[in-house]
Motif scaffolding. Structure first.
Motif, PDB file in Angstrom:
ATOM      1  N   ALA A 180      11.314 -29.412   4.582  1.00  0.00           N
ATOM      2  CA  ALA A 180       9.883 -29.313   4.291  1.00  0.00           C
ATOM      3  C   ALA A 180       9.491 -27.910   3.832  1.00  0.00           C
ATOM      4  CB  ALA A 180       9.076 -29.705   5.531  1.00  0.00           C
ATOM      5  N   LYS A 181      10.164 -26.903   4.356  1.00  0.00           N
ATOM      6  CA  LYS A 181       9.848 -25.524   3.975  1.00  0.00           C
ATOM      7  C   LYS A 181      10.120 -25.296   2.494  1.00  0.00           C
ATOM      8  CE  LYS A 181      10.885 -20.724   5.197  1.00  0.00           C
ATOM      9  NZ  LYS A 181      11.715 -19.831   6.054  1.00  0.00           N
ATOM     10  N   ASP A 182      11.254 -25.825   2.006  1.00  0.00           N
ATOM     11  CA  ASP A 182      11.586 -25.674   0.584  1.00  0.00           C
ATOM     12  C   ASP A 182      10.567 -26.389  -0.289  1.00  0.00           C
ATOM     13  OD1 ASP A 182      13.786 -24.205   1.249  1.00  0.00           O
ATOM     14  OD2 ASP A 182      15.218 -25.843   1.025  1.00  0.00           O
ATOM     15  N   VAL A 183      10.189 -27.601   0.101  1.00  0.00           N
ATOM     16  CA  VAL A 183       9.212 -28.367  -0.678  1.00  0.00           C
ATOM     17  C   VAL A 183       7.882 -27.620  -0.751  1.00  0.00           C
ATOM     18  CG1 VAL A 183       7.844 -30.491  -0.736  1.00  0.00           C
ATOM     19  CG2 VAL A 183      10.270 -30.596  -0.169  1.00  0.00           C
ATOM     20  N   THR A 184       7.444 -27.074   0.388  1.00  0.00           N
ATOM     21  CA  THR A 184       6.166 -26.355   0.430  1.00  0.00           C
ATOM     22  C   THR A 184       6.192 -25.133  -0.484  1.00  0.00           C
ATOM     23  OG1 THR A 184       5.841 -27.066   2.724  1.00  0.00           O
ATOM     24  CG2 THR A 184       4.511 -25.226   1.950  1.00  0.00           C
ATOM     25  N   ARG A 185       7.271 -24.391  -0.454  1.00  0.00           N
ATOM     26  CA  ARG A 185       7.360 -23.175  -1.271  1.00  0.00           C
ATOM     27  C   ARG A 185       7.333 -23.511  -2.760  1.00  0.00           C
ATOM     28  NH1 ARG A 185      12.450 -20.063   1.089  1.00  0.00           N
ATOM     29  NH2 ARG A 185      11.953 -18.617  -0.604  1.00  0.00           N
ATOM     30  N   ILE A 186       8.013 -24.602  -3.143  1.00  0.00           N
ATOM     31  CA  ILE A 186       8.036 -24.993  -4.553  1.00  0.00           C
ATOM     32  C   ILE A 186       6.648 -25.422  -5.019  1.00  0.00           C
ATOM     33  CG2 ILE A 186       8.918 -26.729  -6.163  1.00  0.00           C
ATOM     34  CD1 ILE A 186      11.529 -26.704  -4.556  1.00  0.00           C
ATOM     35  N   LEU A 187       5.980 -26.246  -4.216  1.00  0.00           N
ATOM     36  CA  LEU A 187       4.659 -26.747  -4.606  1.00  0.00           C
ATOM     37  C   LEU A 187       3.615 -25.637  -4.607  1.00  0.00           C
ATOM     38  CD1 LEU A 187       4.638 -30.177  -2.735  1.00  0.00           C
ATOM     39  CD2 LEU A 187       5.072 -29.739  -5.158  1.00  0.00           C
ATOM     40  N   GLU A 188       3.705 -24.715  -3.656  1.00  0.00           N
ATOM     41  CA  GLU A 188       2.780 -23.577  -3.658  1.00  0.00           C
ATOM     42  C   GLU A 188       2.940 -22.749  -4.923  1.00  0.00           C
ATOM     43  OE1 GLU A 188       2.086 -22.608   1.107  1.00  0.00           O
ATOM     44  OE2 GLU A 188       3.590 -21.500  -0.040  1.00  0.00           O
ATOM     45  N   CYS A 189       4.183 -22.592  -5.354  1.00  0.00           N
ATOM     46  CA  CYS A 189       4.454 -21.813  -6.568  1.00  0.00           C
ATOM     47  C   CYS A 189       3.797 -22.465  -7.788  1.00  0.00           C
ATOM     48  CB  CYS A 189       5.962 -21.685  -6.773  1.00  0.00           C
ATOM     49  SG  CYS A 189       6.444 -20.706  -8.207  1.00  0.00           S
ATOM     50  N   LYS A 190       3.765 -23.810  -7.817  1.00  0.00           N
ATOM     51  CA  LYS A 190       3.214 -24.525  -8.960  1.00  0.00           C
ATOM     52  C   LYS A 190       1.695 -24.703  -8.877  1.00  0.00           C
ATOM     53  CE  LYS A 190       5.220 -26.125 -11.854  1.00  0.00           C
ATOM     54  NZ  LYS A 190       5.578 -25.573 -13.166  1.00  0.00           N
ATOM     55  N   LEU A 191       1.152 -24.866  -7.670  1.00  0.00           N
ATOM     56  CA  LEU A 191      -0.251 -25.236  -7.517  1.00  0.00           C
ATOM     57  C   LEU A 191      -1.180 -24.057  -7.282  1.00  0.00           C
ATOM     58  CD1 LEU A 191       0.172 -28.416  -5.264  1.00  0.00           C
ATOM     59  CD2 LEU A 191      -0.326 -28.355  -7.709  1.00  0.00           C
ATOM     60  N   GLN A 192      -0.691 -23.019  -6.628  1.00  0.00           N
ATOM     61  CA  GLN A 192      -1.576 -21.908  -6.298  1.00  0.00           C
ATOM     62  C   GLN A 192      -1.881 -21.051  -7.519  1.00  0.00           C
ATOM     63  OE1 GLN A 192       0.219 -19.826  -2.988  1.00  0.00           O
ATOM     64  NE2 GLN A 192      -0.710 -21.201  -1.493  1.00  0.00           N
ATOM     65  N   LEU A 193      -3.043 -20.420  -7.491  1.00  0.00           N
ATOM     66  CA  LEU A 193      -3.471 -19.548  -8.582  1.00  0.00           C
ATOM     67  C   LEU A 193      -2.834 -18.173  -8.428  1.00  0.00           C
ATOM     68  CD1 LEU A 193      -7.278 -20.427  -8.544  1.00  0.00           C
ATOM     69  CD2 LEU A 193      -5.585 -21.209 -10.202  1.00  0.00           C
ATOM     70  N   PRO A 194      -2.553 -17.491  -9.544  1.00  0.00           N
ATOM     71  CA  PRO A 194      -2.013 -16.123  -9.460  1.00  0.00           C
ATOM     72  C   PRO A 194      -3.034 -15.169  -8.863  1.00  0.00           C
ATOM     73  CG  PRO A 194      -2.540 -16.686 -11.725  1.00  0.00           C
ATOM     74  CD  PRO A 194      -2.692 -17.947 -10.931  1.00  0.00           C
ATOM     75  N   GLU A 195      -2.590 -14.282  -8.011  1.00  0.00           N
ATOM     76  CA  GLU A 195      -3.510 -13.361  -7.340  1.00  0.00           C
ATOM     77  C   GLU A 195      -4.112 -12.345  -8.296  1.00  0.00           C
ATOM     78  OE1 GLU A 195      -1.483 -11.596  -4.094  1.00  0.00           O
ATOM     79  OE2 GLU A 195      -1.249 -13.474  -2.976  1.00  0.00           O
ATOM     80  N   ASN A 196      -3.448 -12.111  -9.418  1.00  0.00           N
ATOM     81  CA  ASN A 196      -3.953 -11.115 -10.376  1.00  0.00           C
ATOM     82  C   ASN A 196      -4.726 -11.752 -11.520  1.00  0.00           C
ATOM     83  OD1 ASN A 196      -1.767 -12.385 -11.483  1.00  0.00           O
ATOM     84  ND2 ASN A 196      -0.803 -10.542 -12.303  1.00  0.00           N
TER      85      ASN A 196
END
Length: 397
Positions: A180-196
Motif C-alpha cells: 500500500a505504501k508504494d501505491v500511495t507514493r505513486i498516486l501522490e506523485c501523479k495527483l498532487q499539485l507541484p509545490e512551486n
C-alpha cells in the motif's frame, strides 16, 4: 521516486561528462511499473535546470527499416526537413544524421535519445542502428545520453557481442508496487499539485495535496485485495478519476460521523465538501432547508415544484437548470449521503414522491443567517457566490 532519482542521477552523470565510459542506460521492468513515468519525470527535471536539453524519441515496433527510424529522429531535431539522404544506404543516412546533429546543436547542448520497446531495435539487421547510435554517444561533441526502455528482462542477451564488448551500459529495474505504501507514493506523485506552482496560492496547494493524501489513505482498505493481486498503477489511477468525485466520496461517505472520528474534524471536512458543490446541488439543499418547517413531507417532487418556479421567474440567470439537471443533482446528493430517503410502509411509492430529509440543514441555517448580517463572521460562505437573484431568494427563507 527512488527509481526516478536513480535514473536522474545516471542522466546527470552522463550529460555532465562525469561518465567517460558509460553513455547509455537500460531501464527494464514489467508493463505498468512506471518506466516511462520515471523517464518523463527526469526529463522534466533536467529541462528545469537546462532549457537547451533536447529529447528525441523512437519506438522500436514503429519502423520498417533503420533509415525510417533515422529520418524520424532527424525530423524531431530540424522539424520539416528540406533535405534527405543522398542515397538509400544506411551508411549515407547515418552520416546525414550525424551532420544534422552537428549543425543543429552548439557545444553547450545536451541530447537525450529515448529508445522505447528496446527489444525491437535488437531484432533489426545486425543491430546496425544501435551500434551506430552508441558510437555517436562516444564520439560526438554534443553530450548525448541514450536511454533504452524495455519490458523484457533478458533483452541484453539479444545484444551482439560487438556492442557488449565496446559499449558499457548501466542497468536499472522497475517493479510493480508491492504494498500500500508504494501505491500511495505513486498516486501522490501523479495527483498532487507541484509545490512551486506559481499560478496557485500556496495555502490552496497545501490543502489540496493534504486532501489527496487523506482520500488515498481512506481508500486503501478497499484496495487491499487489488494490491495483493499486483494490479498496475494505472488501474489505481483510474479509480481516482475524476479527482473531484474521488475527493467527495472519500470526505463524505458515509455521511454520518464514524465513532473513531472526532465530531469537529468530521464537520470541518463536510463543510469543505459542501463548499465545492455545484450550483444546482446548492439549490436543491437550499430548497430542502426552506421546506423544513412545511406541513407536507419534503420530497423530490416538492423540490422540483419550487425550483422550477424560481427558474421560470429568473430565466436568464438560471436558464441552464432544467427538471432533468435538478433531478440528477438530487440523486447525486443521495449518493453523497447528504440527503436520505425516509422509510415508508409501502414499497410502491415512487422515488419522486418518497419523503426525504437533508443531513446538512444546520450548515445551511448558519450560512443563510450569515447572509443577513452586514458584517460576515464567516470567511467562506458558498451562498455568496450564487447569482444575485438566488441570494435575494435565499434572504426570503
Amino acid at each position: 521516486m527512488e527509481l526516478c532519482q536513480k535514473v536522474l542521477q545516471v542522466m546527470k552523470r552522463v550529460l555532465g561528462g562525469e561518465s567517460a565510459e558509460s553513455k547509455s542506460l537500460l531501464l527494464l521492468g514489467e508493463p505498468g511499473s512506471g518506466k516511462t513515468q520515471a523517464v518523463d519525470w527526469c526529463l522534466q527535471k533536467l529541462k528545469e535546470e537546462n532549457n537547451s536539453i533536447i529529447t528525441l524519441r523512437a519506438r522500436g515496433d514503429m519502423y520498417s527499416s533503420n533509415i525510417e527510424c533515422l529520418r524520424h529522429l532527424a525530423q524531431q531535431i530540424a522539424g520539416q526537413l528540406m533535405t534527405s539522404p543522398q542515397n538509400g544506404s544506411f551508411e549515407g543516412s547515418m552520416e546525414w544524421f550525424r551532420c544534422i546533429l552537428k549543425e543543429s546543436f552548439n557545444r553547450e547542448s545536451a541530447v537525450v535519445i529515448i529508445l522505447d520497446r528496446f527489444e525491437h531495435f535488437c531484432n533489426m539487421a545486425r543491430q546496425t542502428l544501435l551500434y551506430n547510435l552508441f558510437n555517436l554517444a562516444q564520439d560526438l561533441s554534443v553530450r548525448l545520453c541514450i536511454v533504452g526502455v524495455s519490458e523484457k528482462f533478458d533483452v541484453t542477451c539479444q545484444l551482439e557481442k560487438r556492442i557488449l564488448s565496446r559499449f558499457s551500459m548501466e542497468y536499472l529495474f522497475a517493479f510493480l508496487p508491492r504494498d500500500a505504501k508504494d501505491v500511495t507514493r505513486i498516486l501522490e506523485c501523479k495527483l498532487q499539485l507541484p509545490e512551486n506552482a506559481d499560478s496557485l496560492d500556496v495555502s490552496f496547494v497545501q490543502d489540496f495535496n493534504q486532501r489527496i493524501t487523506e482520500a488515498l489513505q481512506a481508500r486503501l482498505p478497499q484496495w487491499a485485495e487489488d494490491i495483493e493481486l499486483g494490479r498496475k498503477p494505472t488501474w489505481f489511477m483510474w479509480q481516482c478519476l475524476p479527482v473531484v468525485g474521488f475527493l467527495r466520496s472519500s470526505l463524505v461517505a458515509p455521511g454520518l460521523p464514524k465513532k473513531r472520528r472526532e465530531l469537529g474534524e468530521d464537520a470541518q471536512r463536510r463543510r469543505l465538501f459542501l463548499r465545492g458543490l455545484a450550483e444546482c446541488e446548492h439549490l436543491v439543499l437550499l430548497t430542502l432547508f426552506r421546506q423544513r418547517t412545511a406541513k407536507w413531507p419534503r420530497s423530490l417532487s416538492t423540490v422540483l415544484h419550487e425550483l422550477l418556479r424560481l427558474v421560470e421567474c429568473n430565466g436568464k440567470v438560471l436558464k441552464g437548470h432544467t427538471e432533468e439537471s435538478l433531478s440528477s443533482a438530487f440523486y447525486r446528493l443521495i449518493s453523497y449521503k447528504l440527503v436520505n430517503f425516509i422509510p415508508v410502509s409501502s414499497s410502491d411509492v415512487s422515488s419522486r414522491y418518497r419523503p426525504c430529509e437533508s443531513q446538512v440543514d444546520e450548515e445551511y441555517r448558519q450560512w443563510v443567517e450569515d447572509m443577513e448580517k452586514t458584517e460576515s463572521a464567516m470567511l467562506q460562505n458558498p451562498l455568496k457566490n450564487m447569482p444575485e437573484e438566488v441570494q435575494q431568494w435565499v434572504r426570503t427563507i
